[in-house]
Motif scaffolding. Structure first.
Motif, short mmCIF file in Angstrom:
data_model
loop_
_atom_site.label_atom_id
_atom_site.label_comp_id
_atom_site.label_asym_id
_atom_site.label_seq_id
_atom_site.Cartn_x
_atom_site.Cartn_y
_atom_site.Cartn_z
N THR A 317 10.11 -102.96 35.75
CA THR A 317 10.54 -101.56 35.86
C THR A 317 10.84 -101.20 37.31
O THR A 317 11.81 -100.49 37.61
N GLU A 318 10.02 -101.70 38.23
CA GLU A 318 10.26 -101.42 39.65
C GLU A 318 11.61 -101.97 40.10
O GLU A 318 12.38 -101.31 40.81
N ALA A 319 11.93 -103.21 39.68
CA ALA A 319 13.22 -103.80 40.03
C ALA A 319 14.36 -103.03 39.40
O ALA A 319 15.41 -102.79 40.02
N LYS A 320 14.18 -102.60 38.13
CA LYS A 320 15.23 -101.82 37.47
C LYS A 320 15.49 -100.51 38.21
O LYS A 320 16.65 -100.14 38.45
N LEU A 321 14.42 -99.82 38.57
CA LEU A 321 14.59 -98.54 39.26
C LEU A 321 15.21 -98.71 40.64
O LEU A 321 15.94 -97.82 41.12
N ALA A 322 14.97 -99.86 41.28
CA ALA A 322 15.62 -100.13 42.56
C ALA A 322 17.13 -100.27 42.35
O ALA A 322 17.94 -99.80 43.17
N GLY A 323 17.52 -100.92 41.25
CA GLY A 323 18.94 -101.01 40.93
C GLY A 323 19.54 -99.66 40.61
O GLY A 323 20.66 -99.34 41.03
N VAL A 324 18.80 -98.82 39.87
CA VAL A 324 19.27 -97.47 39.55
C VAL A 324 19.45 -96.66 40.84
O VAL A 324 20.42 -95.91 40.99
N ALA A 325 18.52 -96.82 41.78
CA ALA A 325 18.63 -96.10 43.04
C ALA A 325 19.90 -96.49 43.80
O ALA A 325 20.57 -95.63 44.40
N ALA A 326 20.25 -97.78 43.76
CA ALA A 326 21.48 -98.22 44.42
C ALA A 326 22.70 -97.61 43.75
O ALA A 326 23.65 -97.18 44.42
N ALA A 327 22.69 -97.55 42.41
CA ALA A 327 23.82 -96.94 41.69
C ALA A 327 23.89 -95.44 41.96
O ALA A 327 24.98 -94.86 42.05
N ALA A 328 22.73 -94.81 42.09
CA ALA A 328 22.71 -93.37 42.39
C ALA A 328 23.26 -93.09 43.78
O ALA A 328 24.00 -92.11 43.98
N GLU A 329 22.91 -93.94 44.74
CA GLU A 329 23.39 -93.74 46.11
C GLU A 329 24.90 -93.91 46.20
O GLU A 329 25.58 -93.16 46.91
N ARG A 330 25.45 -94.90 45.47
CA ARG A 330 26.89 -95.19 45.58
C ARG A 330 27.73 -94.25 44.73
O ARG A 330 28.84 -93.87 45.13
N PHE A 331 27.25 -93.94 43.52
CA PHE A 331 28.11 -93.24 42.56
C PHE A 331 27.49 -91.98 41.98
O PHE A 331 28.08 -91.37 41.09
N GLY A 332 26.31 -91.59 42.47
CA GLY A 332 25.65 -90.41 41.91
C GLY A 332 25.15 -90.63 40.50
O GLY A 332 25.03 -89.67 39.73
N ALA A 333 24.88 -91.88 40.13
CA ALA A 333 24.43 -92.20 38.78
C ALA A 333 23.03 -91.62 38.54
O ALA A 333 22.20 -91.55 39.44
N ARG A 334 22.79 -91.23 37.28
CA ARG A 334 21.46 -90.78 36.89
C ARG A 334 21.12 -91.37 35.53
O ARG A 334 22.01 -91.66 34.72
N ILE A 335 19.83 -91.55 35.30
CA ILE A 335 19.38 -92.11 34.03
C ILE A 335 19.59 -91.07 32.93
O ILE A 335 19.23 -89.90 33.08
N ARG A 336 20.19 -91.50 31.84
CA ARG A 336 20.41 -90.61 30.71
C ARG A 336 19.09 -90.41 29.96
O ARG A 336 18.42 -91.37 29.59
N GLU A 337 18.74 -89.16 29.78
CA GLU A 337 17.47 -88.84 29.09
C GLU A 337 17.66 -88.95 27.59
O GLU A 337 18.71 -88.68 27.06
#
Length: 337
Positions: A317-337
């Motif tokens: 989960t920590e590695a996944k969230l690190a990937g999500v953070a990179a996507a958020a920084e580049r493209f403003g991505a957010r996890i779909r609830e």
């Protein structure tokens, strides 16, 4: 035996496509200036072409800049004879003269003596670049109608599979990034990349382009620079060791703007998740109720594995969230609830 590594790679590619059900159809390397412009460039703009002094066919007086026009001619010939379900490929050279360069040489070295390096360099400079490419074409049914099974039409995913077949045989990993080309349908065209290098394209022809070739229905094509792919693969194949530890799998759904290519979001996930991420695959692209207008939800299947231990759910989960953070920084991505 007796072949160079590049020759062996070219044979592997042809054999792999034949094994996947494609038929090799060599064609004459002649084209019109209009087909060279349309299929030889992304924007359809005019490109320099080599004109033959004494062409075999007066309607095709130029050397080709793309393999696709030849495949379209072969497909038309087959369709006109009732063969409408086609999976074709060709490997061959294209001719890419540079603008403003006059080719040719008045000097021919004597026979029986190997020319020196300077003479060979001069002869090479007197002819245009001639890279070897591979192209595929699909039209009609991928699966024919039969008892208990309806016909399944060929689509873009099938040609993308062919692109991955070529890449595997050549020894490279490819990604597909959405693009636009003059001859291809908007939204159904992609650049094929090895790392940051574009090595070709894949997409569905515009209906008007297919109609001009007298081909009914959908026509999907891909064209790749085979020489470039082989050079990017290198000559040494290094086998990766296999981990004996189990994998940890998780999914993540990210909401991004519709304009953001899925491949670039995937690249951000990979860079952010780090070495523990073994594989990532896009499994869903959703647009509709539940997500804001102008956005889409991209779902990726992630597989994590460590070479020396069994990963805990928290580590994955920590590695996944690190990937999500990179996507958020580049493209403003957010996890779909």
């Amino acid at each position: 035996r007796g072949l160079t590594s590049a020759q062996r790679a070219r044979r592997r590619v042809s054999n792999a496509l034949a094994a996947a059900g494609y038929v090799e159809t060599p064609s004459f390397p002649f084209a019109t200036v209009e087909s060279n412009d349309l299929h030889g460039s992304a924007d359809g703009g005019h490109l320099p072409s080599i004109k033959l002094a004494n062409p075999l066919d007066g309607q095709l007086p130029f050397l080709r800049r793309s393999l696709v026009p030849g495949l379209l001619q072969v497909a038309h010939r087959n369709v006109s004879r009732g063969l409408v379900d086609l999976a074709l490929f060709e490997t061959g050279v294209v001719f890419l003269p540079a603008a403003g360069v006059e080719y040719g040489t008045p000097f021919v070295p004597p026979l029986g003596v190997r020319p020196d390096a300077a003479t060979l360099a001069g002869l090479d400079a007197s002819i245009p670049s001639q890279p070897r490419r591979v192209a595929v074409l699909l039209t009609g049914a991928r699966v024919a109608k039969q008892p208990g099974q309806g016909a399944e039409a060929a689509d873009l995913a099938d040609v993308i599979d062919a692109v991955r077949t070529v890449a595997s045989a050549a020894g490279v990993d490819v990604t597909i990034v959405q693009t636009r080309r003059a001859a291809l349908h908007p939204g159904r065209a992609g650049d094929v990349r090895v790392g940051d290098v574009t090595v070709g394209y894949v997409g569905e022809l515009l209906p008007a382009v297919a109609a001009d070739a007298d081909l009914p229905g959908r026509v999907i094509v891909a064209e790749l620079d085979l020489d470039l792919m082989i050079s990017l693969a290198g000559e040494r194949v290094v086998a990766a060791s296999l981990s004996g530890f189990p994998a940890a799998t998780q999914d993540v759904s990210l909401v991004v703007s519709e304009a953001v290519p899925a491949a670039e979001v995937e690249a951000a996930l990979v860079s952010g998740a780090g070495d523990l991420l073994e594989a990532v695959r896009l499994v869903d692209d959703y647009r509709g109720p539940g997500v804001d207008p102008g956005t889409k939800s991209l779902t990726y299947a992630l597989r994590f594995r460590a070479p020396d231990r069994t990963l805990t759910a928290a580590e994955a989960t920590e590695a996944k969230l690190a990937g999500v953070a990179a996507a958020a920084e580049r493209f403003g991505a957010r996890i779909r609830e």
